[in-house]
Design a protein around this motif. Structure first.
Motif, PDB file in Angstrom:
ATOM      1  N   MET A  17       0.810  -1.209  -0.068  1.00 41.49           N
ATOM      2  CA  MET A  17      -0.085   0.093  -0.002  1.00 41.49           C
ATOM      3  C   MET A  17       0.719   1.405  -0.043  1.00 41.49           C
ATOM      4  N   THR A  18       0.590   2.105  -1.021  1.00 42.06           N
ATOM      5  CA  THR A  18       1.450   3.289  -1.280  1.00 42.06           C
ATOM      6  C   THR A  18       0.466   4.736  -0.753  1.00 42.06           C
ATOM      7  N   LYS A  19       0.990   5.705  -0.126  1.00 44.51           N
ATOM      8  CA  LYS A  19       0.161   6.895   0.015  1.00 44.51           C
ATOM      9  C   LYS A  19       0.419   7.641  -1.256  1.00 44.51           C
ATOM     10  N   LYS A  20      -0.788   8.225  -1.601  1.00 45.37           N
ATOM     11  CA  LYS A  20      -1.057   9.174  -2.599  1.00 45.37           C
ATOM     12  C   LYS A  20      -1.803  10.363  -2.371  1.00 45.37           C
ATOM     13  N   ILE A  21      -1.419  11.532  -2.607  1.00 37.15           N
ATOM     14  CA  ILE A  21      -2.087  12.924  -2.492  1.00 37.15           C
ATOM     15  C   ILE A  21      -2.802  12.922  -3.602  1.00 37.15           C
ATOM     16  N   ILE A  22      -4.140  13.694  -3.480  1.00 36.19           N
ATOM     17  CA  ILE A  22      -4.826  14.056  -4.542  1.00 36.19           C
ATOM     18  C   ILE A  22      -5.616  15.342  -3.844  1.00 36.19           C
ATOM     19  N   HIS A  23      -6.013  16.300  -4.655  1.00 33.57           N
ATOM     20  CA  HIS A  23      -6.608  17.594  -4.297  1.00 33.57           C
ATOM     21  C   HIS A  23      -7.999  17.538  -4.681  1.00 33.57           C
ATOM     22  N   LEU A  24      -8.973  18.178  -4.041  1.00 34.46           N
ATOM     23  CA  LEU A  24     -10.236  18.415  -4.546  1.00 34.46           C
ATOM     24  C   LEU A  24     -10.763  19.942  -4.102  1.00 34.46           C
ATOM     25  N   ASP A  25     -11.394  20.172  -5.147  1.00 32.51           N
ATOM     26  CA  ASP A  25     -12.220  21.437  -4.875  1.00 32.51           C
ATOM     27  C   ASP A  25     -13.177  21.211  -3.568  1.00 32.51           C
ATOM     28  N   LYS A  26     -13.358  22.553  -2.732  1.00 36.76           N
ATOM     29  CA  LYS A  26     -14.071  22.514  -1.658  1.00 36.76           C
ATOM     30  C   LYS A  26     -15.420  21.780  -1.687  1.00 36.76           C
ATOM     31  N   GLU A  27     -16.334  22.170  -2.767  1.00 37.43           N
ATOM     32  CA  GLU A  27     -17.601  21.486  -2.689  1.00 37.43           C
ATOM     33  C   GLU A  27     -17.510  19.662  -3.075  1.00 37.43           C
ATOM     34  N   ILE A  28     -16.676  19.407  -3.680  1.00 35.50           N
ATOM     35  CA  ILE A  28     -16.382  18.122  -4.194  1.00 35.50           C
ATOM     36  C   ILE A  28     -15.877  17.633  -2.975  1.00 35.50           C
ATOM     37  N   PHE A  29     -14.922  18.091  -2.421  1.00 33.59           N
ATOM     38  CA  PHE A  29     -14.144  17.540  -0.969  1.00 33.59           C
ATOM     39  C   PHE A  29     -15.289  17.335   0.106  1.00 33.59           C
ATOM     40  N   GLU A  30     -16.166  18.135   0.217  1.00 26.36           N
ATOM     41  CA  GLU A  30     -17.151  17.969   1.294  1.00 26.36           C
ATOM     42  C   GLU A  30     -18.252  16.632   1.103  1.00 26.36           C
ATOM     43  N   ARG A  31     -18.428  16.684  -0.360  1.00 28.72           N
ATOM     44  CA  ARG A  31     -19.291  15.443  -0.754  1.00 28.72           C
ATOM     45  C   ARG A  31     -18.605  14.073  -0.394  1.00 28.72           C
ATOM     46  N   VAL A  32     -17.284  14.329  -0.607  1.00 26.02           N
ATOM     47  CA  VAL A  32     -16.495  12.694  -0.312  1.00 26.02           C
ATOM     48  C   VAL A  32     -16.315  12.536   1.121  1.00 26.02           C
ATOM     49  N   LYS A  33     -16.321  14.017   2.051  1.00 18.58           N
ATOM     50  CA  LYS A  33     -16.198  13.693   3.266  1.00 18.58           C
ATOM     51  C   LYS A  33     -17.409  13.171   4.012  1.00 18.58           C
ATOM     52  N   GLN A  34     -18.637  13.740   3.346  1.00 14.97           N
ATOM     53  CA  GLN A  34     -19.980  13.215   3.855  1.00 14.97           C
ATOM     54  C   GLN A  34     -20.347  12.025   3.374  1.00 14.97           C
ATOM     55  N   LYS A  35     -19.418  11.186   2.521  1.00 16.82           N
ATOM     56  CA  LYS A  35     -19.817   9.954   1.821  1.00 16.82           C
ATOM     57  C   LYS A  35     -21.017   9.872   0.832  1.00 16.82           C
ATOM     58  N   LYS A  36     -21.213  11.206   0.660  1.00 22.83           N
ATOM     59  CA  LYS A  36     -22.005  11.434  -0.608  1.00 22.83           C
ATOM     60  C   LYS A  36     -21.731  11.026  -2.022  1.00 22.83           C
ATOM     61  N   LYS A  37     -20.342  11.102  -2.187  1.00 24.02           N
ATOM     62  CA  LYS A  37     -19.713  10.902  -3.613  1.00 24.02           C
ATOM     63  C   LYS A  37     -18.727   9.908  -3.135  1.00 24.02           C
ATOM     64  N   ASN A  38     -18.882   8.541  -3.738  1.00 23.52           N
ATOM     65  CA  ASN A  38     -18.026   7.439  -3.448  1.00 23.52           C
ATOM     66  C   ASN A  38     -17.055   6.928  -4.826  1.00 23.52           C
ATOM     67  N   PHE A  39     -16.871   8.038  -5.487  1.00 18.31           N
ATOM     68  CA  PHE A  39     -15.882   7.682  -6.667  1.00 18.31           C
ATOM     69  C   PHE A  39     -15.071   8.857  -6.965  1.00 18.31           C
ATOM     70  N   GLU A  40     -14.068   8.720  -7.968  1.00 23.90           N
ATOM     71  CA  GLU A  40     -13.468   9.771  -8.379  1.00 23.90           C
ATOM     72  C   GLU A  40     -12.916   9.679  -9.767  1.00 23.90           C
ATOM     73  N   VAL A  41     -13.094  10.444 -10.669  1.00 24.78           N
ATOM     74  CA  VAL A  41     -12.705  10.442 -11.951  1.00 24.78           C
ATOM     75  C   VAL A  41     -11.366  11.291 -11.936  1.00 24.78           C
ATOM     76  N   ARG A  42     -10.187  10.651 -12.502  1.00 25.78           N
ATOM     77  CA  ARG A  42      -9.015  11.244 -12.783  1.00 25.78           C
ATOM     78  C   ARG A  42      -8.515  10.659 -14.006  1.00 25.78           C
ATOM     79  N   LEU A  43      -7.680  11.510 -14.735  1.00 27.96           N
ATOM     80  CA  LEU A  43      -6.714  11.058 -15.899  1.00 27.96           C
ATOM     81  C   LEU A  43      -5.975  10.009 -15.719  1.00 27.96           C
TER      82      LEU A  43
END
Length: 87
Positions: free
Chosen positions: A1-27
């Motif tokens: 297991m490796t640690k990776k850092i990703i950044h999210l804008d506040k609105e998306i961050f809050e949805r992930v934090k509240q577990k309303k958004k359980n996926f992420e789209v990345r290149l």
């Protein structure tokens, strides 16, 4: 297991934090693999990282580039729809 850092804008961050958004789209150019620990850092309106962060584990990952189900014409015409699956 490796640690990776990703950044999210506040609105998306809050949805992930509240577990309303359980996926992420990345290149597909990022080296994130199943089982990696993701340190998700909130960005402010200017794109500057804040001190707010959460930690999640990367689950199943699929690269759309490797999906041969659709023609290039359809992929370009319609794009992809990412669907969050819930109970």
């Amino acid at each position: 297991m490796t640690k990776k850092i990703i950044h999210l804008d506040k609105e998306i961050f809050e949805r992930v934090k509240q577990k309303k958004k359980n996926f992420e789209v990345r290149l597909g150019n990022k080296d994130i693999n199943e089982g990696d620990k993701l340190i998700i850092i909130q960005r402010d309106e200017k794109g500057t990282p804040t001190k707010n962060y959460i930690v999640r584990k990367a689950g199943h990952i699929e690269l759309t580039k490797e999906m041969g189900h659709w023609s290039e014409e359809d992929k370009n015409k319609f794009g992809f729809k990412i669907i969050q699956l819930e109970d």
